[in-house]
Scaffold this active site. Structure first.
Site, PDB file in Angstrom:
ATOM      1  N   GLY A   1       5.475  -7.556   3.787  1.00  0.00           N
ATOM      2  CA  GLY A   1       4.235  -7.625   4.283  1.00  0.00           C
ATOM      3  C   GLY A   1       3.311  -6.711   3.803  1.00  0.00           C
ATOM      4  N   HIS A   2       2.142  -6.489   4.508  1.00  0.00           N
ATOM      5  CA  HIS A   2       1.178  -5.748   4.092  1.00  0.00           C
ATOM      6  C   HIS A   2       0.722  -5.012   5.419  1.00  0.00           C
ATOM      7  CE1 HIS A   2       0.978  -5.932  -0.232  1.00  0.00           C
ATOM      8  NE2 HIS A   2       0.845  -7.217  -0.059  1.00  0.00           N
TER       9      HIS A   2
ATOM     10  N   ILE B   1      -2.030  -5.587   7.231  1.00  0.00           N
ATOM     11  CA  ILE B   1      -2.490  -6.203   8.122  1.00  0.00           C
ATOM     12  C   ILE B   1      -1.294  -6.758   9.119  1.00  0.00           C
ATOM     13  CG2 ILE B   1      -2.732  -8.391   7.029  1.00  0.00           C
ATOM     14  CD1 ILE B   1      -5.237  -9.025   8.250  1.00  0.00           C
ATOM     15  N   ASN B   2      -0.226  -6.930   8.531  1.00  0.00           N
ATOM     16  CA  ASN B   2       0.772  -7.614   9.099  1.00  0.00           C
ATOM     17  C   ASN B   2       1.504  -6.500  10.181  1.00  0.00           C
ATOM     18  OD1 ASN B   2       1.321  -8.703   5.967  1.00  0.00           O
ATOM     19  ND2 ASN B   2       0.888 -10.275   7.563  1.00  0.00           N
TER      20      ASN B   2
ATOM     21  N   ASP C   1      -0.865   1.410   6.609  1.00  0.00           N
ATOM     22  CA  ASP C   1      -0.485   1.972   5.393  1.00  0.00           C
ATOM     23  C   ASP C   1      -0.695   3.554   5.395  1.00  0.00           C
ATOM     24  OD1 ASP C   1       0.120  -0.505   4.086  1.00  0.00           O
ATOM     25  OD2 ASP C   1      -1.758  -0.417   2.829  1.00  0.00           O
TER      26      ASP C   1
END
Length: 382
Positions: free
Chosen positions: A121-122, A124-125, A152
């Site tokens: 994931g990143h 935004i997820n 993050d």
């Protein structure tokens, strides 16, 4: 500095973990980034004040070396998905057996447990899973993630740094280390505690983008100036709103009531037209020194030259002339002293660090010859 004497092993990763490591380094910790030997260039743009050791973790000798570095350190900062370190035999349970004082920080998107624990994931997820993303964006538009700041960096790197410092503080009483499970989903949600806990006050009763603090209110928004720049308005309290109207030369008696939701579209139109009549500099002159809560939206090129930021030295330049924010917060006795030297190249400090950890010249030369480690110190000096 406040963290002087603390040794940190940071396993190279992206964005959140490097930010966490940079915070620790800025406040005095010795942060050693462990890079892979096959990497040509470092992708860590937040390596200020760190040292770099390049280790071949595909070799048994490299894994053994990393183990020795970890167990002789105070903190291990690990950014991998669940199970990666365990496959190397370097999981927290193994390392804490050898060094019970070790603080082992695991920074991941979804945490060490749960159905998503091994899922990619990143930001935004993670933001979506925290609930916050559903509240971000203008009315009638799709949810909008503000860069990759909330999950993050705020919910990830910064929260993890807090966990590390808290664990180090507790260690002074118990003499024991512990494992930190830093989930960016939970960190982002925690950063958004105000949104969660203020729902009962009616601040978020309306749909996304139609509430007081999410661009719904005309007195809490940004407005374009005649020169294409912007001013930020945050005049919530009545006394501040009065100052806003005074600066805009508007008569409150001829306007809809500030808290009349039905009048907000008309107010927004009036404010839009008024702000568009002058430049950003002109509006700054009008509102500077007042409590109207109106400030210029500064670009990266403007921010360090603004009189307030300049007076506080809020932004610093390194030896290459690159500008970045000064570490925050400011401590009165032991303030952060960020390193202004160039960022380390991969393996720049391999020999130096191994010597500090007690390896002999013969042992180091043997590891270099066998490709267990790589040193780019000569290249770094050219």
């Amino acid at each position: 500095m406040a963290l002087a004497g603390v040794r940190v092993i940071e396993l190279a990763g992206l964005a959140p973990a490097p930010f966490c490591g940079m915070i620790l380094a800025d406040f005095g910790a010795k942060v050693i980034r462990v890079d892979r030997t096959k990497m040509a260039t470092a992708i860590d743009t937040q390596s200020r004040g760190k040292q770099s050791v390049a280790i071949n973790l595909k070799s048994t000798e490299g894994v053994t070396l990393l183990r020795k570095l970890c167990v002789q350190s105070d903190v291990v900062l690990e950014p991998y998905r669940k199970g990666v370190m365990e496959k190397l035999g370097l999981g927290p349970k193994e390392l804490l057996k050898e060094n019970p004082r070790l603080v082992y920080a695991r920074l991941t998107g979804y945490g060490q447990t749960g159905t998503y624990a091994t899922t990619a994931g990143h930001d935004i997820n993670y933001l979506a899973m925290s609930g916050l993303l559903s509240r971000l964006g203008r009315s009638g538009e799709k949810p909008y993630a503000p860069l990759n700041l909330l999950a993050d960096f705020a919910g990830g790197g910064l929260t993890c740094a807090l966990g590390i410092v808290v664990a180090l503080l507790e260690r002074t009483k118990s003499g024991k280390g512990q494992i930190i499970d830093a989930s960016m989903v939970e960190g982002a949600a925690y950063v958004g505690s105000f949104v969660w806990k203020s729902r009962r006050l009616g601040l978020w009763d309306g749909p996304k983008g139609e509430n007081m603090l999410d661009s719904g209110a005309p007195f809490y928004d940004t407005y374009q100036t005649s020169d294409g720049k912007y001013m930020a308005v945050g005049a919530i309290e009545p006394q501040f709103y009065k100052q806003l109207l005074k600066g805009l030369e508007l008569d409150a008696g001829k306007l809809p009531d500030q808290m009349s939701f039905s009048g907000w579209p008309e107010l927004r139109q009036i404010f839009t037209e008024r702000f568009a009549s002058k430049t950003q500099v002109e509006w700054s002159r009008i509102f500077d020194g007042t409590d109207a809560c109106v400030t210029p939206v500064l670009s990266f090129d403007q921010v360090s030259s603004h009189p307030h930021n300049k007076q506080r030295a809020s932004f610093i330049k390194d030896f290459n002339g690159e500008e970045s924010p000064r570490p925050s917060p400011v401590l009165s006795r032991t303030p952060a002293e960020p390193c202004l030297a160039s960022d380390p190249v991969i393996g720049e400090h391999t020999v130096e660090v191994l010597q500090e950890y007690g390896f002999t010249s013969a042992e180091i030369n043997q590891m270099l010859a066998a490709g267990v480690v790589v040193c780019n110190a000569v290249k770094a000096k050219l």
